[in-house]
Write an enzyme that holds these catalytic residues in place. Structure first.
Site, PDB file in Angstrom:
ATOM      1  N   GLU A  26       0.828  -1.204   0.000  1.00 57.26           N
ATOM      2  CA  GLU A  26       0.000   0.000   0.000  1.00 57.26           C
ATOM      3  C   GLU A  26       0.866   1.259   0.000  1.00 57.26           C
ATOM      4  O   GLU A  26       0.568   2.241  -0.686  1.00 57.26           O
ATOM      5  CB  GLU A  26      -0.913   0.018   1.244  1.00 57.26           C
ATOM      6  CG  GLU A  26      -1.905  -1.144   1.326  1.00 57.26           C
ATOM      7  CD  GLU A  26      -1.343  -2.366   2.064  1.00 57.26           C
ATOM      8  OE1 GLU A  26      -0.157  -2.678   1.884  1.00 57.26           O
ATOM      9  OE2 GLU A  26      -2.113  -2.994   2.807  1.00 57.26           O
ATOM     10  N   GLY A  43      13.695 -38.696  -0.591  1.00 62.70           N
ATOM     11  CA  GLY A  43      13.284 -40.038  -0.980  1.00 62.70           C
ATOM     12  C   GLY A  43      12.032 -40.480  -0.221  1.00 62.70           C
ATOM     13  O   GLY A  43      11.485 -39.734   0.604  1.00 62.70           O
TER      14      GLY A  43
HETATM   15  N1  LIG Z   1      -1.766  -5.513   3.755  1.00 63.39           N
HETATM   16  C1  LIG Z   1      -0.460  -5.849   3.841  1.00 63.39           C
HETATM   17  N2  LIG Z   1       0.372  -5.401   2.882  1.00 63.39           N
HETATM   18  C2  LIG Z   1       1.638  -5.799   2.880  1.00 63.39           C
HETATM   19  O1  LIG Z   1       2.432  -5.384   1.887  1.00 63.39           O
HETATM   20  C3  LIG Z   1       2.144  -6.591   3.923  1.00 63.39           C
HETATM   21  N3  LIG Z   1       3.441  -6.983   3.939  1.00 63.39           N
HETATM   22  C4  LIG Z   1       1.248  -6.965   4.958  1.00 63.39           C
HETATM   23  N4  LIG Z   1       1.719  -7.700   6.008  1.00 63.39           N
HETATM   24  C5  LIG Z   1       1.072  -7.829   7.279  1.00 63.39           C
HETATM   25  O2  LIG Z   1       1.856  -7.164   8.256  1.00 63.39           O
HETATM   26  C6  LIG Z   1       2.719  -8.101   8.902  1.00 63.39           C
HETATM   27  C7  LIG Z   1       4.157  -7.711   8.746  1.00 63.39           C
HETATM   28  O3  LIG Z   1       4.345  -6.415   9.215  1.00 63.39           O
HETATM   29  P1  LIG Z   1       5.816  -5.760   9.146  1.00 63.39           P
HETATM   30  O4  LIG Z   1       6.318  -5.914   7.735  1.00 63.39           O
HETATM   31  O5  LIG Z   1       6.663  -6.475  10.147  1.00 63.39           O
HETATM   32  O6  LIG Z   1       5.575  -4.317   9.506  1.00 63.39           O
HETATM   33  C8  LIG Z   1       2.473  -9.441   8.262  1.00 63.39           C
HETATM   34  O7  LIG Z   1       2.530 -10.502   9.189  1.00 63.39           O
HETATM   35  C9  LIG Z   1       1.061  -9.264   7.733  1.00 63.39           C
HETATM   36  O8  LIG Z   1       0.129  -9.436   8.752  1.00 63.39           O
HETATM   37  N5  LIG Z   1      -0.037  -6.603   4.871  1.00 63.39           N
HETATM   38 ZN   LIG Z   2       0.771  -2.671   6.081  1.00 61.09          ZN
END
Ligand SMILES: Nc1nc(O)c(N)c(N[C@@H]2O[C@H](COP(=O)(O)O)[C@@H](O)[C@H]2O)n1
Ligand SMILES: [Zn+2]
Length: 379
Positions: free
Chosen positions: A63, A303
């Site tokens: 995002e 295996g």
């Molecule tokens: N909506 C969303 N967009 C992404 O690009 C994401 N990587 C996630 N991840 C969510 O946030 C957690 C990781 O958070 P951090 O990268 O440590 O800040 C991960 O477990 C997902 O729940 N969500």
């Molecule tokens: Zn996020």
């Protein structure tokens, strides 16, 4: 009645833009563990004004990349834009700040989400936060495909274990090698290229000592990204010159129950191989070790005996079986899965969601084992 075509058109556009999110997300396959695969698209006035995907853990979320990609001249359009994302925006501080706040701050009035994030730190709270800020939120667009893309992430979160894939290539008469142990090659070039791609999308690939002794495999992807190559060896009765000890292309981890004084250990370490001692060496304890290292998808290329143990312990969720149209025979020729203790055909593990395709001269069958939950881990 007059609004029906508008509703249909919105649903079609939502599905189309969610498809774009899925494509963007898939670009980071094999790079994001322990994080999910996420793509995001921002649309205003019928065109994409921003897009992005999550490249790896520790980097901003999809995002944020999408919001950052909106040009200065398109920024005023954010107040009437729709943001599409295949996973619910996060609402917590992890390695990065909450995406919900970035979306709210950007003034976006509508968000379309593919699936709710199973991470208990999010689990609907992201959607709730957006709605409480007055944003219109739709959830569940192309949900099955969103769930499928992130099946490993969902499994990891739900069971605190990596997602296990068992891959093998067998002849039409069900053998993975001749009775003399010769296996190069069961499947054709196209199938082998597909396995290289699959390895590049996995975090680790596991074999047993027997595979190292008999096949001396490389287990690399022949792509830029290689998985961690893991050898499970109870006794460390392994050749001192195996291809896997060459660690400049890809890392190798040997997990063993052998005594720390074993003479092969310093030889392996000198070549850059990591050696870990586990008192109890089982598929479950090895997967627990890989989970602790943040791994999400693990490929079993072992295996039949190790494959049977991994299945019995619930460490395999998905099967990739290549079937080559050739017959080798041999009553002692090995099969892909050894004894599971099943004696009646009605006890057979029937795969679910099965699909198949031809790959060069071979057939690939992919399916899921019926119980996707692993056995409880030993305390
Ligand atoms: N909506 C969303 N967009 C992404 O690009 C994401 N990587 C996630 N991840 C969510 O946030 C957690 C990781 O958070 P951090 O990268 O440590 O800040 C991960 O477990 C997902 O729940 N969500
Ligand atoms: Zn996020």
């Amino acid at each position: 009645m007059r609004s029906a075509p508008v509703v249909e058109e919105t649903a079609t556009l939502d599905a189309q833009y969610m498809g774009h999110c899925l494509e963007l997300a898939a670009r980071a396959k094999g790079c994001t563990a322990p994080n999910p695969l996420v793509g995001c698209v921002i649309v205003a006035e019928g065109r994409v004004i921003g897009e992005g995907f999550h490249p790896k853990a520790g980097e901003p979320h999809a995002e944020v990349f999408a919001l950052r990609s909106v040009s200065e001249s398109d920024r005023p359009l954010l107040s009437k834009a729709t943001l599409y994302v295949n996973l619910e925006p996060c609402n917590h501080y992890g390695r990065t700040p909450p995406c919900t706040e970035a979306i709210i701050a950007a003034g976006i009035p509508k968000v379309v989400v593919g699936m709710i994030d199973p991470n208990p730190q999010v689990a609907g709270a992201g959607v709730e936060r957006l709605r409480s800020a007055g944003i219109e939120v739709t959830v569940g667009v192309r949900e099955a495909e969103c769930q499928r893309l992130n099946e490993a992430f969902v499994h990891r979160v739900r069971y605190q274990r990596p997602f296990g894939i068992l891959k093998y290539a067998m002849t039409l008469d069900g053998k993975i090698a001749s009775s003399a142990g010769h296996s190069l090659w069961v499947s054709g070039e196209a199938a082998r290229a597909m396995v290289h791609q699959l390895r590049s999308e996995c975090d680790a690939v596991i074999v047993g000592g027997n595979t190292v002794r008999l096949d001396n495999p490389l287990l690399t992807s022949r792509h830029e990204r290689n998985p961690l190559r893991v050898v499970m060896s109870r006794t460390l009765d392994l050749p001192s010159d195996a291809s896997l000890w060459e660690t400049t292309t890809a890392p190798t981890l040997v997990i063993t129950a052998a005594a720390p004084q074993h003479p092969l250990i310093p030889q392996l370490q000198a070549r850059g191989v990591e050696v870990v001692h586990l008192e109890s060496l089982t598929p479950t304890t090895v997967m627990a070790q890989l989970y602790q290292r943040g791994m999400m998808t693990v490929l079993w290329e072992c295996g039949g005996s190790l494959a049977a143990a991994a299945i019995a312990e619930g460490m395999v969720q998905k099967v990739w079986a290549f079937i080559a149209p050739k017959i080798i025979g041999g009553s002692n020729a090995p099969a892909p899965v050894a004894d599971l203790g099943l004696t009646k055909m009605n006890e057979a593990l029937c795969l679910e969601d099965v699909s198949w395709q031809t790959v060069g001269e071979d057939i690939l069958v992919v399916g899921y084992l019926p119980s996707r939950s692993p056995a409880p881990s030993p305390q």
